[in-house]
Structure formats: C-alpha cells, structure tokens
Design an enzyme around this catalytic site. Structure first.
Site, PDB file in Angstrom:
ATOM      1  N   LYS B   9      41.149  91.065  37.645  1.00 29.04           N
ATOM      2  CA  LYS B   9      40.498  89.829  37.180  1.00 29.04           C
ATOM      3  C   LYS B   9      41.552  88.827  36.671  1.00 29.04           C
ATOM      4  O   LYS B   9      42.588  89.232  36.122  1.00 29.04           O
ATOM      5  CB  LYS B   9      39.551  90.195  36.042  1.00 29.04           C
ATOM      6  CG  LYS B   9      38.818  89.052  35.396  1.00 29.04           C
ATOM      7  CD  LYS B   9      37.894  89.587  34.321  1.00 29.04           C
ATOM      8  CE  LYS B   9      37.310  88.453  33.479  1.00 29.04           C
ATOM      9  NZ  LYS B   9      38.322  87.798  32.634  1.00 29.04           N
ATOM     10  N   LYS B  14      47.913  90.698  35.232  1.00 29.80           N
ATOM     11  CA  LYS B  14      48.514  91.187  36.486  1.00 29.80           C
ATOM     12  C   LYS B  14      49.962  90.755  36.605  1.00 29.80           C
ATOM     13  O   LYS B  14      50.825  91.549  36.976  1.00 29.80           O
ATOM     14  CB  LYS B  14      47.760  90.636  37.713  1.00 29.80           C
ATOM     15  CG  LYS B  14      46.401  91.180  37.948  1.00 29.80           C
ATOM     16  CD  LYS B  14      45.793  90.587  39.196  1.00 29.80           C
ATOM     17  CE  LYS B  14      45.705  89.083  39.173  1.00 29.80           C
ATOM     18  NZ  LYS B  14      44.829  88.553  38.125  1.00 29.80           N
ATOM     19  N   LYS B  40      48.433  79.553  41.284  1.00 28.89           N
ATOM     20  CA  LYS B  40      48.985  79.070  40.005  1.00 28.89           C
ATOM     21  C   LYS B  40      50.452  79.478  39.813  1.00 28.89           C
ATOM     22  O   LYS B  40      51.077  79.055  38.852  1.00 28.89           O
ATOM     23  CB  LYS B  40      48.120  79.497  38.828  1.00 28.89           C
ATOM     24  CG  LYS B  40      48.101  80.955  38.474  1.00 28.89           C
ATOM     25  CD  LYS B  40      47.130  81.144  37.300  1.00 28.89           C
ATOM     26  CE  LYS B  40      46.798  82.607  37.051  1.00 28.89           C
ATOM     27  NZ  LYS B  40      47.911  83.465  36.728  1.00 28.89           N
ATOM     28  N   ASP B 125      40.049  87.847  42.124  1.00 24.97           N
ATOM     29  CA  ASP B 125      38.977  88.298  43.004  1.00 24.97           C
ATOM     30  C   ASP B 125      39.367  88.049  44.451  1.00 24.97           C
ATOM     31  O   ASP B 125      39.986  87.046  44.761  1.00 24.97           O
ATOM     32  CB  ASP B 125      37.693  87.535  42.687  1.00 24.97           C
ATOM     33  CG  ASP B 125      37.179  87.876  41.299  1.00 24.97           C
ATOM     34  OD1 ASP B 125      36.970  89.065  41.027  1.00 24.97           O
ATOM     35  OD2 ASP B 125      37.011  86.948  40.491  1.00 24.97           O
TER      36      ASP B 125
END
Lengths: 349, 270
Positions: B9, B14, B40, B125
């Site tokens: 998520k 991450k 990003k 996702d």
C-alpha cells in the site's frame, strides 16, 4: 460497462464508432475533422471512406487531420498533441472543426471537451467516438448528429410552406441519392419540400436552418433519441424512419401527412395504384422459385422484403435461383422496383 | 541473477524498506540495481543521499528516447548501488502504467537489467497491467509484500496476491510470492496478525521490522539506516531481511482471501 442495443432496422449494427461519426462530419462541406489518436486511425478511415466513395461513384475529398498520437502522448497525455492539431486545422478556411477521439485517447482520459472549449476562433466541436465503450458504426453516426445539432445556433422560426428535414442519411450506402430522391418524391405528393439534408453534403449555413422545418424524417428507427432532441430543441416532430417496402411506404405517407397537417388520402391512393402497376411490371417473375445468395449476406427476413415476396407469389426454396438479399430495407416504391430489377436480372441470367 | 519486487500500500514504507534492503544486500557483497517503479520517484532518494535522480520518463519527455544513453538513466548511489527511477506523467494526465512498460523497454534496450540482484520498488496497488510489468516473465520472480497490521494495508497486500495468482497461472510464468514483510505501525498484536495473514495466503512472514525513530533520523540525514546507523538494532533487521531474501527458496502461488475473511482476520487480532 455499457450495454447498448443494436440500432433497429440497420445493417450496420457493428463497425467502428469513429468511422460512423466520420461519415457524418466529413459531409459538412466547409468543415475539417480531427481524429485525436494515432495517425493510422486517420489513415485507415480515410482509405475506407475514399474507397467507399469510389465504389459509389463519388470522389471523396476529406479535410482530415490527425493528432498523430505516439507512445509519449499515451504516457504523458495527448492534450498537447490535440491542441497542435487544432491549431493546424483552424489555420485552414473552415467554418467549423470537429474532433473525434480514437479509443486510446479516451482510454488514457484526455479531456477533449476541455481542449475544444478554448477560444479557437471557429467552433471546435467534440464528438464522442470511443468504440471500445461498446458503440457501433451507427452510434458514431448518431453521436455526430447529436453533437452537431446540439451546437447549432439557428432559430426555430418556421419557413413559409411545409418543408421537411432529412435526418441521418447513410452517407456511405450505395443508394443514398436514390433513397433521398424517393423520399423527396413521396413528400412532394403531400406538398412538402426539402429544407435541409442533415447531414449530406451540406454547409454550416444550411445546417443553421435546421429549426425551420415543419417535420423531420429520420433515416432509421435507431435515431429516435436524435428525433427527440430535435423535437425538444425546435418543437419539430419526426417520422421515425424512411419508408420501408410497399405498405411501409403507404404508412410513411400517412405519418408524414399527420405531422404536416396534410390530408394524405389522395396521395396514398395514388401510391397504392403505382405499387400495383409496379407489381404488374414484374409479373414475368411472379411465382418464381428463389433463394438468397449466401455470398452476399443481407436482409433475408425483413418484413418489407417478405411482403414483396408474398405479393409476387415468389417461393423461397433451396433449389431456387440465387438472388441478392438487400443490405437494408428497400426505400419506398422506387426501392422495391430496384430490388425487383436485381432479382429479375438474376432470374433471367 | 535474482530479481525481486516489493509491493504494498502507498505510504507503508516500501521505498524505505527497499532502499535499506538494497543497502544491506550491497554491504553483503552483492551487485545491486534498484528500480523505482512509482511516478513519485523517491524510491532511490536515500541511496542517492537525498538527490532526486532524473527519471526515465522525464528524460524521454525532454529528449526523446533516441537521444538517451544508459548513463543518463542509471545512477550510482551508496556503496555502488545502481539506481533507476522509472517516473511517469504529471499527476492526472496520460497513462503511468504505459510509462512503466516504456521504461522497462528502454532498460532492456540498454542492457541495464543486470547484477546479482535487482530490487523493484513498485507502486502500492496494481492498478493496471503496466504496474504488473515487474511481475511478468523475465523480470521479478519473487514478490515480497510490505504491509503493516492495518486493515487497508492488508487489503492492498491481499489484492497484490490476486495479481500474483493470476499471473502465475500463465504459461512460462515464474512469478511467485516470496513472503510478507511486516513494516510495523505498532498496532496491537501486529506481528502475530501479519504472520497469520501470511500463512492464510500461503506464504510466510519473512521479517518483522519494528517502528523505530532511527528511520526518520536517517532520512532527515538523507541516508538509509544501513549507512546512517549500521550498528543500530534496526539495521540488524534489514541485514536479517537481506539474508532471508538471499537464501529464500520458499516461493508460493498465493491464496488471496475474500474480503469477509480478511476483515474477520483483522477482527480476531483487535
């Protein structure tokens, strides 16, 4: 996910939405059309329309532009490419520019209406044409007609005399002119003249007088929503479809007469006599055994075709002579005559 | 060459986990390439000491792909780790998924996908096929889910399980679930919950990473924890994760949960 019914009474229930819209917008003689998508979409459609035009003994000169989307436009958005294409198009001497989106432009969410709303000096009108949404060729035709009708600024002031608009002619069909002539003839029996062919080889000046007609004649029953739109906008009622076959022609006269406020009894009687003469003219093939040619698929179970078969006492049989099935219902008494000429040629071959 | 991908998520950590994992692997002597697959573009920032490297898509937009060289898109960061950011379009326009595909094609063209281990750090996702690109044949064979014990984080992890399962059914597919990494948010019984989630999706909890202020401190100093505080307990966790990833042979086809089962699981551990 949209679930769209096939257009009624139409042999073009499949096909590309973009091509359908293009068959309309390219018929506005002082317009340009931009296909917002990869160059191949424009090339493919140009080739198709040009080849179809040649088939129909017409040279098609298309004022067509492409935004030429490539992978960078897909990744970063294609609105800048569309703006460049519009800039190129408005430099030409066009009264209006139509923007049709190929599937990929809608897939990535380009805001085409927002780009079109900018001040370009001439009207730039977006037409929804993303075929992947489930639309057909006929949906493209309808979308283009609705988009164009929705942006017309002409008034609803009625013209003197009773006149009719012809709405949504199938510009790519072989008999487009013959069908128009037949509808014009039938309307003239009721004293109705033609106002605008919306849209077949018309300029934007002519289109602006769309609201001046007493009635509209829709080409196809699948155009009901367009008929409703024009009724709301101009208060013009519509005959729902071109006359199909023999009794369909008589019903057409009745319907058009009612809307126009004209007594159709005399016209119907005259046309009934003309149809009887027509069948008499083809008495040489009456009672023949026929079957529809499987090589050229068309309408085989349409009630207007069945009626002709019944009135001439033709027999459908596996051993019968192969005759071509019509691609769409024969328009008017003249359409039936042309159909029977084709069958006669096959029977006497 | 081992290729792994970290999915989870958005905002779950991450990139922090990926960067520290890459750093730990590198310090173990591996030749590492880390690829950020999120528009990003901050996956490799701590490995690059706070610098945002130009993304593949930025360079394509500015120069066109024909004018790019490998050294324009592959940058060397901490301990020789090679860093790439795929990038993408401006928010709200275009197709970021297609951008990932195009970036991978360029990396292939330049022969940049090499080393002992490649770490793909992928957008939360799997919103479209483009973001499943790292799972396709020829790329990551092992997927690690980064999640906390929060329901929405588990929900995203479960969705990724669905994507892995779907892809793993394809002929020639080598993509499998390598394990679950718990990047803790300090929710009650979090490690137990994530371990149970991992078990129910036919996998294992490969590492529990507790919440530790040292992570924020390291990031304020524009470094990974592995560089900023190599002797910290948190750095040891990343070393353990690196060792686990290196040796891991338990790869599985996941069995994603129905939403009701997932919610019931979360409720059990409230």
């Amino acid at each position: 996910m949209p679930s769209k019914p096939s257009p009624l009474n139409s042999c073009r229930s499949g096909g590309c939405t973009l091509t359908g819209a293009l068959s309309v917008t390219t018929s506005v003689v002082d317009s340009a059309t931009i296909i917002h998508g990869p160059a191949g979409c424009a090339h493919h459609n140009f080739s198709l329309l040009h080849a179809t035009g040649l088939d129909n003994d017409r040279i098609t000169s298309l004022n067509l532009f492409s935004s030429g989307m490539l992978e960078p436009e897909v990744i970063f958005g294609g609105e800048d490419a569309l703006e460049r294409a519009i800039r190129r198009a408005v430099r030409g001497d066009y009264s209006v520019v139509y923007v049709l989106s190929a599937c990929i432009a809608d897939t990535i969410g380009d805001d085409v209406p927002a780009v079109c709303r900018k001040d370009w000096g001439v009207p730039v009108i977006p037409v929804p044409t993303a075929g992947f949404l489930g639309g057909s060729f006929q949906d493209g035709v309808n979308n283009a007609l609705v988009s164009i009708a929705g942006t017309l600024t002409g008034t609803a002031e009625r013209k003197n005399g009773i006149c009719a608009n012809i709405i949504g002619e199938k510009n790519l069909e072989f008999e487009v002119e013959e069908n128009f002539n037949e509808v014009s003839r039938l309307l003239s029996l009721l004293g109705i003249t033609i106002n605008v062919r919306f849209i077949h080889c018309a300029g934007t000046g002519e289109l602006a007088s769309l609201g001046g007609a007493t009635l509209n004649v829709l080409r196809d029953e699948g155009m009901g929503s367009l008929g409703d739109l024009l009724n709301r906008k101009y208060g013009t009622r519509a005959v729902p479809a071109f006359p199909a076959g023999l009794s369909g022609t008589l019903r057409f006269l009745q319907s058009a007469g009612e809307i126009a406020g004209t007594d159709a009894v005399e016209s119907i009687a005259g046309e009934t006599g003309a149809q009887a003469s027509l069948l008499e003219d083809f008495s040489d093939i009456a009672g023949s055994s026929i079957r529809f040619d499987p090589v050229f698929p068309g309408l085989t179970d349409d009630c207007s075709v069945s009626e002709v078969i019944e009135r001439l006492g033709l027999e459908i049989s596996l051993e019968g002579v192969r005759v071509p099935a019509p691609l769409s219902p024969p328009v008017g008494t003249a359409g039936v005559r042309r159909l029977l000429h084709r069958w006669r040629r096959a029977l006497h071959a | 060459m081992k290729q792994i991908a970290l999915y989870g998520k958005g905002g779950i950590g991450k990139s922090t986990t990926s960067a520290n994992l890459s750093a730990a692997l590198s310090l173990q002597g591996c030749d590492v390439l880390q690829i950020g697959c999120d528009p990003k573009r901050d996956s490799t920032r701590m490995l690059m000491h706070g610098s945002f490297i130009p993304t593949v898509m930025d360079l394509v937009r500015e120069r066109g792909d024909a004018n790019l060289r490998k050294e324009d898109i592959v940058h060397t960061g901490f301990n020789g780790i090679r860093c790439v950011e795929a990038g993408g379009p401006e928010p709200g326009v275009g197709c970021a998924g297609r951008g990932i595909i195009a970036a991978f094609q360029l990396l292939e063209k330049f022969g940049a996908l090499k080393g002992d281990i490649i770490v793909y750090d992928v957008l939360g996702d799997v919103v479209c096929g483009g973001f499943a690109m790292p799972m396709r044949e020829g790329y990551a064979q092992e997927i690690y889910l980064v999640t906390s014990g929060e329901l929405m984080s588990l929900y995203a992890a479960n969705n990724i399980c669905k994507a892995i399962k779907r892809l793993s059914l394809r002929a020639m597919s080598t993509c499998r679930l390598g394990g679950v990494i718990c990047n803790a948010r300090d929710t009650p019984r979090e490690e137990e919950l994530v371990a149970e989630f991992a078990k129910r999706v036919n996998s294992t909890l490969v590492q529990y990473i507790p919440r530790d202020r040292i992570v924020q401190l390291a990031e304020m100093n524009k470094q990974t924890v592995m560089e900023f505080a190599p002797d910290s307990p948190q750095a040891e966790r990343y070393r353990q994760l690196a060792a686990c990833v290196t040796k891991n042979t338990r790869l599985s086809i996941p069995t994603p949960l129905e939403i009701d089962a997932l919610e019931a699981l979360a409720l059990e551990f409230m």
